[in-house]
Design an enzyme around this catalytic site. Sequence first.
Site, mmCIF file in Angstrom:
data_model
loop_
_atom_site.group_PDB
_atom_site.id
_atom_site.type_symbol
_atom_site.label_atom_id
_atom_site.label_comp_id
_atom_site.label_asym_id
_atom_site.label_seq_id
_atom_site.Cartn_x
_atom_site.Cartn_y
_atom_site.Cartn_z
ATOM 1 N N ASP A 1 -21.239 5.785 1.937
ATOM 2 C CA ASP A 1 -20.293 5.711 0.828
ATOM 3 C C ASP A 1 -19.630 4.347 0.816
ATOM 4 O O ASP A 1 -19.602 3.637 1.834
ATOM 5 C CB ASP A 1 -19.264 6.828 0.900
ATOM 6 N N GLU B 1 -16.482 8.007 4.800
ATOM 7 C CA GLU B 1 -15.685 7.125 5.649
ATOM 8 C C GLU B 1 -14.643 6.372 4.832
ATOM 9 O O GLU B 1 -13.533 6.129 5.313
ATOM 10 C CB GLU B 1 -16.599 6.141 6.383
#
Length: 449
Positions: free
Chosen positions: A91, A153
């Site tokens: 991500d 994250e």
Amino acid sequence: MHDDLRQTVRQLMPQVRRDLADLVRIPSVSADPAAAGAVRRSAELTARLFDDAGAAEVEVLAGAAGGPPAVLAHYPAPPGRPTVLLYAHHDVQPAGDLAGWTSPPFEPVERDGRMYGRGTADDKAGVAAHLAALRAFRGRPPVGVTVLVEGEEEISSPNLTGFLRRYRDRLGADVVVLADSDNLRAGQPALTTTLRGMVSCVVEVRALRHGAHSGTYGGAAPDALTGLCRLLATLHDDRGEVRIDGLASWTAPTVEYPEDRFRAEAGVLDEARLIGDGSLAERIWARPAATVLAVDAPTVAGATNTLPPVARAKVGLRVAPGDDASSALRALTRHLREHAPWGLRVRVDEGDLVQPHVIEPRGAAFDAARVAYRAGYGADLVEIGGGGSIPIVGEFAAAFPAAAILVTSPGADPDSRPHSTDESLHLGNFERACLAEALLLAELASIDR
């Protein structure tokens, strides 16, 4: 061995760069609910790439509590060999102001030896570096390898604790390599061995029951915005040192960080003085840092001649390694409540809390890393601190207390500008990182379990 792997990795780099570019094209912004489909596509592509790289098992797994998907891949350990967990995340941060990008953020472009695009450095380079290392062994690494590529994250991994608990038996390893940090400079590898923690709060100052005319009442009636400014000013002394009682400091790594380099990398104006005392390493890695992150107050465009009755600010505090984030947050809250001027009413709402972390870089795994990264980069591995917070480090340390944890860079350097516009990756540095990780797997094969 070194020369053979060097040649193999060099031959693989065109494919690895294509893999990285394909990942960057997917706008996997975990903070944007509308991008959930893109985050899923990013996970699915990541899984296909590790399947192509010879993984015995690959799965796309929903995070705990239905969080963004993660990818888990497994390469079995040869008999008697240790297992290494390779971590990265797929991500990315939002693109931000598109006007600040020289080229579209999700269209990877190579310019002057760098690849530009959101996620090139943070952290799709980590995914690609793991792929390169595993492709270098044609999917049969000399150690067992488990790959975890997380999907949340960039929103502080809210479900990681549950994920690690749920899949603990499949994630256990002797060594954990977290490829999500930076090198201090291009061409020199670094291990991040200390990380500051982070806490935040929103402080509200109220002075009046309602707005009042500044001509009729100004000069005797206090206003909340001036009171808030005076309160926030008490966080530092005139030199810029943090002045909050009850905070600790740590010992900084002995690494040279020239001021001119720091000023250029941080974008400090020529006429502006740096704040604080001591070496730069002490100030940005080993000591607390307080920052006013945002202020809610009347806008300039909409301002009237009125005493503001209430004003708010968000305050962030980076917590030194070795300190406790909970106690630091209490110290910050106490300071704000006790230092308001003129008896103004103060309310503090506590926010984020991430613990600092210290890694003792001793043992066979760290010795293997020094050998591998020295050979991969042609420069000695240095130990540095991290001024920012990487919550996953503490999560992995708590989940696997017997494992050696290596926080590495997949090639990112101070010019990479992660989280900012024109994020980029130095491709020469990236190749060195890929080679160093392949060499690390080879070196770890010789350590005792």
